[in-house]
Design an enzyme around this catalytic site. Structure first.
Site, PDB file in Angstrom:
ATOM      1  CD  GLU A 106      17.531 -50.887  78.032  1.00  0.00           C
ATOM      2  OE1 GLU A 106      18.426 -51.447  78.711  1.00  0.00           O
ATOM      3  OE2 GLU A 106      16.584 -50.275  78.551  1.00  0.00           O
ATOM      4  CE1 TYR A 108      13.687 -44.634  79.792  1.00  0.00           C
ATOM      5  CE2 TYR A 108      13.937 -45.908  81.808  1.00  0.00           C
ATOM      6  CZ  TYR A 108      13.820 -45.847  80.433  1.00  0.00           C
ATOM      7  OH  TYR A 108      13.823 -47.012  79.697  1.00  0.00           O
ATOM      8  CD1 TRP A 151      17.942 -46.003  83.550  1.00  0.00           C
ATOM      9  CD2 TRP A 151      18.898 -46.962  81.783  1.00  0.00           C
ATOM     10  NE1 TRP A 151      17.178 -45.720  82.452  1.00  0.00           N
ATOM     11  CE2 TRP A 151      17.746 -46.301  81.349  1.00  0.00           C
ATOM     12  CE3 TRP A 151      19.667 -47.627  80.838  1.00  0.00           C
ATOM     13  CZ2 TRP A 151      17.335 -46.277  80.022  1.00  0.00           C
ATOM     14  CZ3 TRP A 151      19.266 -47.616  79.516  1.00  0.00           C
ATOM     15  CH2 TRP A 151      18.099 -46.938  79.120  1.00  0.00           C
TER      16      TRP A 151
END
Length: 180
Positions: free
Chosen positions: A39, A17, A47
């Site tokens: 998000e 990512y 995350w």
């Protein structure tokens, strides 16, 4: 405190990512909706948790197809809230459905989500946050800032010494066009 650029390279979950998505401009409706949904789901969680659940989120939300999610009804909400593979938060689920409808409507008003973002660029983060709070559900300062940074609308996704930053700058992020 280490930055994402310090911890992500070589990490089994974060590396890909960080190196290929974070900060790179995206234009596709599904990709933009996916990032917004990720998000929103990250709020209050790490995350890493979201990246690990990404495929389950993709499956549960029909490949992040905006029209399909916008048409979800109560049976879909119940299905999502029962799905142990995703974040089972009623506010986040309802925000995803509402926001899909908003994004679908942007096709008529602006030509699509990317065009809507472009029509409001450039803005400083506080102005973006106000706009997102007025337009979408479950989009506070951190969610809005990370969403925009992750897509190249705001700078700061990578620290200056990160080798990924040069590739992002070469891809023409919106924040770069603002400086030129």
């Amino acid at each position: 405190m280490p930055s994402y650029c310090d911890i992500a390279p070589g990490h089994p979950v974060h590396a890909h990512y960080h190196a290929t998505e974070y900060g790179f401009p995206q234009r596709g409706e599904r990709e933009l909706f996916e990032r917004l949904l990720l998000e929103i789901n990250q709020a209050g969680l790490s995350w890493e948790t979201i990246l690990k659940k990404r495929e389950d989120l993709r499956r549960a939300y029909d490949g992040f197809d905006v029209d399909t999610v916008a048409a979800y009804g109560e049976a879909d909400v119940a299905r999502l809230l029962a799905d142990a593979g995703i974040i089972r938060n009623r506010l986040k689920v309802h925000a995803a459905i509402h926001n899909a409808g908003v994004i679908a409507a942007m096709r008529a008003s602006h030509g699509g989500f990317a065009a809507w973002l472009d029509s409001h660029h450039p803005r400083e983060k506080p102005d973006w946050v106000k706009l997102f709070k007025k337009t979408f559900h479950f989009t506070g300062g951190e969610i809005t800032g990370e969403f925009l940074m992750s897509l190249g609308y705001l700078p700061g996704a990578h620290q200056p010494g990160c080798p990924v930053l040069a590739r992002i700058e070469a891809s023409g992020p919106a924040w770069r066009r603002r400086q030129d």
